[in-house]
Write a protein that holds these residues in place. Structure first.
Motif, short mmCIF file in Angstrom:
data_model
loop_
_atom_site.label_atom_id
_atom_site.label_comp_id
_atom_site.label_asym_id
_atom_site.label_seq_id
_atom_site.Cartn_x
_atom_site.Cartn_y
_atom_site.Cartn_z
N ASN A 140 -49.86 -108.11 24.37
CA ASN A 140 -49.27 -107.46 25.78
C ASN A 140 -49.80 -105.68 26.57
OD1 ASN A 140 -48.79 -107.76 28.38
ND2 ASN A 140 -46.52 -107.12 27.89
N ASP A 141 -50.89 -105.09 25.64
CA ASP A 141 -51.17 -103.94 25.18
C ASP A 141 -51.42 -103.62 26.10
OD1 ASP A 141 -50.90 -104.24 22.18
OD2 ASP A 141 -52.47 -104.36 21.83
N LEU A 162 -42.05 -100.72 33.76
CA LEU A 162 -42.28 -101.52 33.85
C LEU A 162 -40.70 -102.35 33.24
CD1 LEU A 162 -46.16 -102.78 33.27
CD2 LEU A 162 -44.95 -102.55 35.42
N ASP A 163 -40.03 -102.90 33.85
CA ASP A 163 -38.77 -102.79 33.00
C ASP A 163 -38.77 -103.35 32.31
OD1 ASP A 163 -37.55 -100.35 34.75
OD2 ASP A 163 -37.17 -101.62 36.38
N TYR A 164 -39.29 -104.95 32.44
CA TYR A 164 -39.65 -105.80 31.05
C TYR A 164 -40.09 -105.72 29.95
CZ TYR A 164 -35.24 -108.05 33.48
OH TYR A 164 -34.18 -108.15 34.11
N LEU A 165 -40.81 -105.34 29.96
CA LEU A 165 -43.09 -104.22 29.01
C LEU A 165 -42.34 -105.12 27.81
CD1 LEU A 165 -45.06 -103.66 28.70
CD2 LEU A 165 -44.01 -101.00 28.44
N TRP A 166 -42.97 -105.89 27.15
CA TRP A 166 -42.52 -106.56 25.85
C TRP A 166 -43.79 -106.50 25.17
CZ3 TRP A 166 -46.55 -110.15 24.62
CH2 TRP A 166 -46.93 -111.23 25.82
N ASP A 167 -43.45 -105.80 23.78
CA ASP A 167 -44.94 -106.35 22.95
C ASP A 167 -44.43 -107.22 21.52
OD1 ASP A 167 -42.53 -105.43 21.26
OD2 ASP A 167 -43.44 -103.19 21.24
N GLY A 168 -45.59 -107.60 21.48
CA GLY A 168 -45.25 -108.61 19.77
C GLY A 168 -45.44 -109.54 20.69
N THR A 169 -44.84 -111.00 19.46
CA THR A 169 -44.77 -111.83 19.96
C THR A 169 -44.03 -112.47 21.16
OG1 THR A 169 -46.79 -112.70 18.08
CG2 THR A 169 -46.30 -114.37 19.34
N LYS A 170 -43.42 -113.53 22.05
CA LYS A 170 -42.46 -113.31 22.33
C LYS A 170 -42.84 -114.88 23.67
CE LYS A 170 -41.09 -109.66 23.02
NZ LYS A 170 -39.07 -109.20 22.50
N VAL A 171 -41.04 -116.17 22.91
CA VAL A 171 -41.24 -116.86 23.14
C VAL A 171 -39.52 -117.66 23.98
CG1 VAL A 171 -41.20 -119.67 21.51
CG2 VAL A 171 -42.11 -117.82 20.97
N ARG A 172 -40.55 -117.88 24.77
CA ARG A 172 -39.72 -118.58 26.28
C ARG A 172 -39.66 -119.58 26.51
NH1 ARG A 172 -42.48 -113.58 27.29
NH2 ARG A 172 -41.19 -112.08 27.19
N HIS A 203 -38.65 -111.70 32.52
CA HIS A 203 -39.25 -111.46 31.54
C HIS A 203 -41.46 -111.22 31.47
CE1 HIS A 203 -35.53 -109.49 29.72
NE2 HIS A 203 -35.21 -110.24 31.20
N TYR A 204 -41.63 -112.66 31.77
CA TYR A 204 -43.37 -113.09 31.41
C TYR A 204 -44.22 -112.15 31.90
CZ TYR A 204 -47.21 -116.65 30.62
OH TYR A 204 -48.24 -116.50 30.48
N ASN A 205 -43.96 -111.10 33.87
CA ASN A 205 -45.09 -110.49 33.53
C ASN A 205 -44.79 -109.53 33.43
OD1 ASN A 205 -43.56 -109.90 35.61
ND2 ASN A 205 -45.00 -110.77 36.54
N SER A 206 -44.02 -108.80 32.58
CA SER A 206 -42.78 -107.57 32.55
C SER A 206 -42.32 -106.71 33.43
CB SER A 206 -44.62 -106.96 31.83
OG SER A 206 -44.95 -107.05 30.99
N LYS A 207 -42.48 -107.88 34.52
CA LYS A 207 -42.20 -107.15 36.11
C LYS A 207 -40.92 -106.90 36.26
CE LYS A 207 -44.42 -105.82 39.68
NZ LYS A 207 -45.28 -106.37 41.01
#
Length: 370
Positions: A140-141, A162-172, A203-207
């Protein structure tokens, strides 16, 4: 005298035409075989968002292994993935993409077989599916770079946009449903198209949008059956009841009455209720008559043929009912009356053959001992 011969010949010809009219053409029946299949598909994805449609399109692919339990139901385990996209339209359009893979288990329901009857030769089949699994996202860089650019240009006083910005690997967890259309190429190969809607958390699209995130897949590919999918058999036309009667009546009467009893066939029609293969108490005496006949004639055998009425159900249901009705009589002869298996033959005609003119009477097993 000559006139009498003409009349007799005309009557014989009329009888032959009438008998031929009663013959029913042989029918081809397909018996379903449970089987595994593999499926490979490729296509595109649209990730729901606020920027232009073309800016949210991504490549997509799916590989699956399935098992077809019945003509109507299958389970499919597959992995879908490649890429998803996000975007934000401010003074300029900010876009980002990220990767994912989503293993899932689907229940597949063949609508064509369910509502139009099983037919492995059908050119086009429509199916629906519903399932779910885990979405594993990473890389998600680009979203992080977009966030930094937005802060610098749009909201310089804000540390996070982007309040739901995530990094690394996420499992949903995610769920999905869709429709597919398959076009038959051969007994084991079909080409198909498929569309699905997939839903997961916000949280998927970081927005932060205060609602679930969605993406939609459109795929095309090939499905290959791993094994024989059906067995083909032919149901021969039944002999009209009238012919059986004629054959019995026209037999020369032997001099010894005992021989007449030995050679005379016994027929019993065991009738069933609609959508049932249970032998009623009122019909059981007919099965006992057959058993008594076999006990009195040690060399005699019995043929049991099951039928279903053509006025209700479909071919899939009627084939099953006819076979079960024949088997019910066979089971009672063997277990209750101890008739050896070698003296019984069983067959079923589904609703392709209708031995009686009255629809309800065709819910029957016809037993002929001789």
């Amino acid at each position: 005298m000559k006139f009498n011969k003409i009349i007799l010949s005309a009557l014989m010809l009329l009888g032959a035409v009438s008998a031929s009219a009663q013959d029913i053409e042989a029918k081809t029946v397909y018996d379903f075989n449970p089987h595994w299949y593999v499926q490979g598909q490729i296509g595109g994805q649209y990730t729901l968002g606020e920027v232009k449609f073309k800016d949210l399109l991504s490549p997509n692919a799916q590989l699956s292994l399935g098992y077809q339990f019945t003509p109507q139901f299958a389970l499919r385990l597959g992995a879908n993935g490649w890429q998803s996209r996000g975007g934000w339209d401010l003074s300029q359009t900010y876009k980002w993409k990220y990767n994912y893979v989503a293993p899932a288990l689907d229940l597949v329901f063949n609508l064509s077989n369910a509502f139009a009857g099983y037919n492995p030769k059908r050119v086009m089949s429509v199916s629906a599916f519903i399932g779910g699994g885990a979405n594993v996202a990473w890389n998600n860089d680009e979203a992080a770079d977009a966030s930094a650019a937005i802060v610098a240009k749009e909201f310089p006083a804000s540390k996070q946009n982007l309040d739901y910005l995530w990094d690394g690997t996420k499992v949903r967890a995610f769920g999905r449903a869709g429709l597919g259309v398959d076009f038959r190429v051969s007994d084991r190969v079909s080409l198909g198209i498929e569309a699905s809607a997939n839903v997961l958390n916000d949280h998927y699209n970081s927005k932060k949008a205060h609602n679930a995130d969605w993406y939609f897949n459109a795929l095309a590919g090939v499905k290959i059956a791993l094994g024989k999918t059906y067995t083909e058999r032919t149901i021969e036309p039944a002999k009209p009841v009238e012919r059986i009667v004629e054959r019995i009546v026209e037999k020369p009467v032997p001099a010894a009455p005992v021989e007449e009893v030995k050679d005379e066939p016994l027929r019993r029609d065991v009738f069933f209720l609609i959508n049932s293969a249970k032998i009623r108490d009122t019909e059981e005496s007919k099965v006992q008559d057959i058993a008594d006949y076999l006990n009195q004639h040690p060399k005699a055998t019995v043929s049991v043929t099951g039928y279903a009425d053509a006025g209700t159900g479909n071919n899939t249901i009627n084939d099953r009912l006819a076979a079960e009705r024949a088997q019910s009589v066979v089971n009672m002869l063997r277990t209750k009356y101890n008739v050896p298996e070698g003296r019984i033959t069983a067959d079923s005609k589904g609703a392709y053959i209708q031995p009686f003119a009255e629809n309800d009477k065709n819910r029957v097993s016809i037993c002929i001992a001789e």
